[in-house]
Design a protein around this motif. Sequence first.
Motif, PDB file in Angstrom:
ATOM      1  N   PHE A 165       0.835  -1.201   0.000  1.00 58.19           N
ATOM      2  CA  PHE A 165       0.000   0.000   0.000  1.00 58.19           C
ATOM      3  C   PHE A 165       0.872   1.253   0.000  1.00 58.19           C
ATOM      4  CE2 PHE A 165      -2.196   3.353   2.445  1.00 58.19           C
ATOM      5  CZ  PHE A 165      -3.236   3.601   1.559  1.00 58.19           C
ATOM      6  N   ASP A 166       1.929   1.258   0.802  1.00 60.43           N
ATOM      7  CA  ASP A 166       2.854   2.385   0.834  1.00 60.43           C
ATOM      8  C   ASP A 166       3.435   2.643  -0.554  1.00 60.43           C
ATOM      9  OD1 ASP A 166       4.876   4.284   1.646  1.00 60.43           O
ATOM     10  OD2 ASP A 166       6.293   2.619   1.731  1.00 60.43           O
ATOM     11  N   THR A 167       3.839   1.594  -1.230  1.00 59.47           N
ATOM     12  CA  THR A 167       4.450   1.750  -2.547  1.00 59.47           C
ATOM     13  C   THR A 167       3.431   2.229  -3.579  1.00 59.47           C
ATOM     14  OG1 THR A 167       5.960  -0.054  -1.968  1.00 59.47           O
ATOM     15  CG2 THR A 167       5.852   0.593  -4.291  1.00 59.47           C
ATOM     16  N   GLU A 168       2.236   1.680  -3.527  1.00 57.54           N
ATOM     17  CA  GLU A 168       1.189   2.138  -4.441  1.00 57.54           C
ATOM     18  C   GLU A 168       0.893   3.618  -4.220  1.00 57.54           C
ATOM     19  OE1 GLU A 168      -1.842  -1.383  -5.600  1.00 57.54           O
ATOM     20  OE2 GLU A 168      -1.855  -0.831  -3.481  1.00 57.54           O
ATOM     21  N   GLN A 169       0.856   4.019  -2.961  1.00 57.47           N
ATOM     22  CA  GLN A 169       0.560   5.424  -2.685  1.00 57.47           C
ATOM     23  C   GLN A 169       1.687   6.328  -3.156  1.00 57.47           C
ATOM     24  OE1 GLN A 169      -2.398   6.517  -1.766  1.00 57.47           O
ATOM     25  NE2 GLN A 169      -1.551   8.560  -2.146  1.00 57.47           N
ATOM     26  N   ASN A 170       2.914   5.865  -3.049  1.00 57.22           N
ATOM     27  CA  ASN A 170       4.019   6.643  -3.607  1.00 57.22           C
ATOM     28  C   ASN A 170       3.890   6.771  -5.121  1.00 57.22           C
ATOM     29  OD1 ASN A 170       6.009   7.666  -1.632  1.00 57.22           O
ATOM     30  ND2 ASN A 170       6.186   5.519  -1.009  1.00 57.22           N
ATOM     31  N   ALA A 171       3.468   5.696  -5.787  1.00 58.38           N
ATOM     32  CA  ALA A 171       3.286   5.767  -7.239  1.00 58.38           C
ATOM     33  C   ALA A 171       2.150   6.721  -7.608  1.00 58.38           C
ATOM     34  CB  ALA A 171       3.007   4.370  -7.798  1.00 58.38           C
ATOM     35  N   ARG A 172       1.074   6.722  -6.812  1.00 55.66           N
ATOM     36  CA  ARG A 172      -0.021   7.676  -7.059  1.00 55.66           C
ATOM     37  C   ARG A 172       0.460   9.108  -6.828  1.00 55.66           C
ATOM     38  NH1 ARG A 172      -2.810   3.952  -3.532  1.00 55.66           N
ATOM     39  NH2 ARG A 172      -3.911   2.387  -4.778  1.00 55.66           N
ATOM     40  N   THR A 173       1.304   9.282  -5.814  1.00 57.73           N
ATOM     41  CA  THR A 173       1.833  10.606  -5.529  1.00 57.73           C
ATOM     42  C   THR A 173       2.695  11.111  -6.678  1.00 57.73           C
ATOM     43  OG1 THR A 173       1.779  10.201  -3.143  1.00 57.73           O
ATOM     44  CG2 THR A 173       3.239  11.952  -3.921  1.00 57.73           C
ATOM     45  N   VAL A 174       3.509  10.231  -7.262  1.00 60.13           N
ATOM     46  CA  VAL A 174       4.313  10.623  -8.426  1.00 60.13           C
ATOM     47  C   VAL A 174       3.402  11.080  -9.564  1.00 60.13           C
ATOM     48  CG1 VAL A 174       5.923   9.826 -10.193  1.00 60.13           C
ATOM     49  CG2 VAL A 174       6.226   9.103  -7.815  1.00 60.13           C
ATOM     50  N   ARG A 175       2.349  10.313  -9.825  1.00 60.14           N
ATOM     51  CA  ARG A 175       1.416  10.688 -10.900  1.00 60.14           C
ATOM     52  C   ARG A 175       0.783  12.045 -10.623  1.00 60.14           C
ATOM     53  NH1 ARG A 175      -3.983   7.526 -10.573  1.00 60.14           N
ATOM     54  NH2 ARG A 175      -4.027   8.927  -8.747  1.00 60.14           N
ATOM     55  N   ASP A 176       0.262  12.250  -9.412  1.00 61.85           N
ATOM     56  CA  ASP A 176      -0.442  13.495  -9.104  1.00 61.85           C
ATOM     57  C   ASP A 176       0.522  14.669  -8.944  1.00 61.85           C
ATOM     58  OD1 ASP A 176      -2.674  11.937  -9.179  1.00 61.85           O
ATOM     59  OD2 ASP A 176      -3.064  11.971  -7.023  1.00 61.85           O
ATOM     60  N   ALA A 177       1.717  14.410  -8.403  1.00 62.26           N
ATOM     61  CA  ALA A 177       2.694  15.483  -8.239  1.00 62.26           C
ATOM     62  C   ALA A 177       3.159  15.998  -9.592  1.00 62.26           C
ATOM     63  CB  ALA A 177       3.884  14.997  -7.414  1.00 62.26           C
ATOM     64  N   ALA A 178       3.362  15.093 -10.543  1.00 54.95           N
ATOM     65  CA  ALA A 178       3.769  15.528 -11.880  1.00 54.95           C
ATOM     66  C   ALA A 178       2.716  16.444 -12.492  1.00 54.95           C
ATOM     67  CB  ALA A 178       4.001  14.310 -12.773  1.00 54.95           C
ATOM     68  N   GLN A 179       1.459  16.089 -12.333  1.00 52.63           N
ATOM     69  CA  GLN A 179       0.375  16.924 -12.844  1.00 52.63           C
ATOM     70  C   GLN A 179       0.314  18.252 -12.090  1.00 52.63           C
ATOM     71  OE1 GLN A 179      -3.488  15.110 -12.567  1.00 52.63           O
ATOM     72  NE2 GLN A 179      -4.471  16.646 -13.858  1.00 52.63           N
ATOM     73  N   TYR A 180       0.506  18.188 -10.778  1.00 54.25           N
ATOM     74  CA  TYR A 180       0.454  19.400  -9.951  1.00 54.25           C
ATOM     75  C   TYR A 180       1.546  20.391 -10.350  1.00 54.25           C
ATOM     76  CZ  TYR A 180       1.095  22.394  -5.854  1.00 54.25           C
ATOM     77  OH  TYR A 180       1.246  23.469  -5.023  1.00 54.25           O
ATOM     78  N   TYR A 181       2.780  19.911 -10.500  1.00 56.73           N
ATOM     79  CA  TYR A 181       3.869  20.831 -10.815  1.00 56.73           C
ATOM     80  C   TYR A 181       3.709  21.428 -12.209  1.00 56.73           C
ATOM     81  CZ  TYR A 181       6.408  19.773  -6.543  1.00 56.73           C
ATOM     82  OH  TYR A 181       6.765  19.671  -5.227  1.00 56.73           O
ATOM     83  N   ARG A 182       3.081  20.700 -13.133  1.00 61.39           N
ATOM     84  CA  ARG A 182       2.774  21.301 -14.439  1.00 61.39           C
ATOM     85  C   ARG A 182       1.718  22.393 -14.277  1.00 61.39           C
ATOM     86  NH1 ARG A 182       2.575  15.840 -16.030  1.00 61.39           N
ATOM     87  NH2 ARG A 182       0.321  15.943 -16.375  1.00 61.39           N
ATOM     88  N   ALA A 183       0.713  22.121 -13.438  1.00 60.99           N
ATOM     89  CA  ALA A 183      -0.388  23.078 -13.270  1.00 60.99           C
ATOM     90  C   ALA A 183       0.056  24.342 -12.538  1.00 60.99           C
ATOM     91  CB  ALA A 183      -1.534  22.417 -12.500  1.00 60.99           C
ATOM     92  N   MET A 184       1.119  24.247 -11.735  1.00 60.72           N
ATOM     93  CA  MET A 184       1.605  25.422 -10.994  1.00 60.72           C
ATOM     94  C   MET A 184       1.886  26.600 -11.908  1.00 60.72           C
ATOM     95  SD  MET A 184       4.283  24.038  -8.126  1.00 60.72           S
ATOM     96  CE  MET A 184       4.873  25.712  -7.864  1.00 60.72           C
TER      97      MET A 184
END
Length: 669
Positions: free
Chosen positions: A450-469
């Motif tokens: 679960f920890d690893t899956e959540q890190n992978a989700r964070t990578v996906r959402d963080a990449a989108q977030y930093y583009r949107a900034m």
Amino acid sequence: MPDRLFRDRRDAGQVLAGLLEHYHGDPQVVVLGLPRGGVPVAYEIAAALDVPLDAFLVRKLGVPGREELAMGAIAGGGVVVLDDDVIRGLELSPDAVRQRAEHEGRELARQDQVYREGRPTPHREGRTVILVDDGLATGASMRAAVQAVRRLQPARVVVAVPAAPESTCRELSALVNEVVCATTPSPFFAVGASYWDFVQVTEEEVRDLLRAASRARPAGPGSRIPAGAALIRFEAVPVEEGVPGDQALFDLVGDARFVLIGEASHGTHEFYAARARMTRRLIEDKGFCAVAVEADWPDAYRVNRYVRGHGDDETAEESLRGFERFPVWMWRNAVVLDFVGWLREYNSRARADPAKAGFYGLDLYSLYRSIREVIAYLDRVDPAAAARARERYACFDHHGEDDPQAYGFQAAFGAGETCEQEVVDQLVDLERHALDYARRDGRLAADEVFDTEQNARTVRDAAQYYRAMFSERVSSWNLRDRHMTATLEALAEHLSRRRAEPAKIVVWAHNSHLGDARATEAVIRGELNVGRLVRERYPGQCRLLGFTTYTGTVTAADDWGGPAKRKWIRPALGDSVEELFHEAGEKEFMVSFGSAPRTADMLRSARLERAIGVIYRPETERQSHYFRARVSDQFDAVIHIDETRALEPLERTARWDEGEVPETYPFAV
């Protein structure tokens, strides 16, 4: 709950009255409402300021056949203001404009008889005239009113409206002495978009309000009683060091699964300490099993391993060393250190691992750290999958080492790859093999997967977030709060499976994330937040608790990335909920709106509310740190501590120890 800031025109008038308080009792002031919608707003202002009220008639000049479109306005005295762009664009003839002006002029004369009922017009020469409407779009009607009033030779002209585009307020400021716009929504859609109740005002209502104002004026300042403060004292619940008694706390929480506890700053000791003490009580006596905080997932998960008796850290302080990103003091502070130590001790008494309480992060700034966590896990359980992950995540290597903002800037402006497909492919790959990894990885397999899956989700959402900034602020804010909410939901589902019962979670974050955004002016900008999303998805199963303070000190920086300083907080502004709570005269208290109906009704009027993040700029405090909110719709309860002190970082510096001298410090003694 409606997505509006003002309940109705009366509420809007009360808000404006607070902003115009400096005119209270001035015998040279007269308030003029623009019929029809402006009169109910003006009535509240005149009543609160104890000054005369009258109507000032203005009529929109609608385009023939398209009356909703204004080509100008006409005001008393025959003043006509025209929008030349509309007239030229629609090729309207002078005769058409003249005929419309004559028609509206006759209507002005009729309305004057209906509204005034023979009463004399208040004297305006040499006085301060406050022109009031229920909102402005183009401002044509108000400009006509201003020009007409100027002919009466007033000493000052003030324009006051609840909502208007910033451009309209700026244009009017060049024409009058003062412009008071309570809110400037952007984008601006319509005046009614700022109101919960925006029903049409009738001529009878206008007449009745003017009649009432002429018959009885409010009592003078000598008899004014702070009824709101007295009401708060009557309905408030006592607290000790910011914490209500167990009965009051448990009555508030009830059977809720999610208790969201906010903070009015990221650097106030009392907020952190009271929140930690309440969370202990909820874990010990109400079966809560997790604390989810406004922190990055991998940093908080390191703490989670420690408090659950896993991982390599030997002390609570070591477990907090993962918090290296600014602002370090937000989680590396004395209060959190004590709480983490207590949580480790509490878990050591638990008979089984599922009964232990955990510590988790909700945020998404950890793009590169989460990448490393995913690869490190796969290196242990599936080297081939780790190689695939390295290849996919290599997309980020072209943007600089550990610099997610550089990635976001280049990807947003087409100077580099977006890496969007790569992060999705990696998450899908991981989810496809999750069950197999859980079976082969030993006792803690489910948690580690679960920890690893959540890190992978964070990578996906963080990449989108930093583009949107680098594209749109609202978009990046909403992405972040959607991610935090999705993380909370995924955590609740995971813990519920592990415990074989619905998991109960406490959330720690700023008031701006946890108070329902629908009750603040943020909703006008299209912003949502965790508090709103959790209320929508778990109706009746969540409680939102906020904190406020009037003055004191706070740990904050001058600029992003700057050193932590102990800064003095200015006393709260007038018309703020903090000032109202201060006027109650109590050192600290809680208002639980479910058991304080009259206070709740009072606080459904929009007031200023202060928010201090990791930066505090007192020199621009109104613009930088205040917004309008209906507090009793924003939260289920609020705890007010009148004077607070700065949160103590684990790494204290000489600049923090020295602190900041309050502005009232006596220089000559």
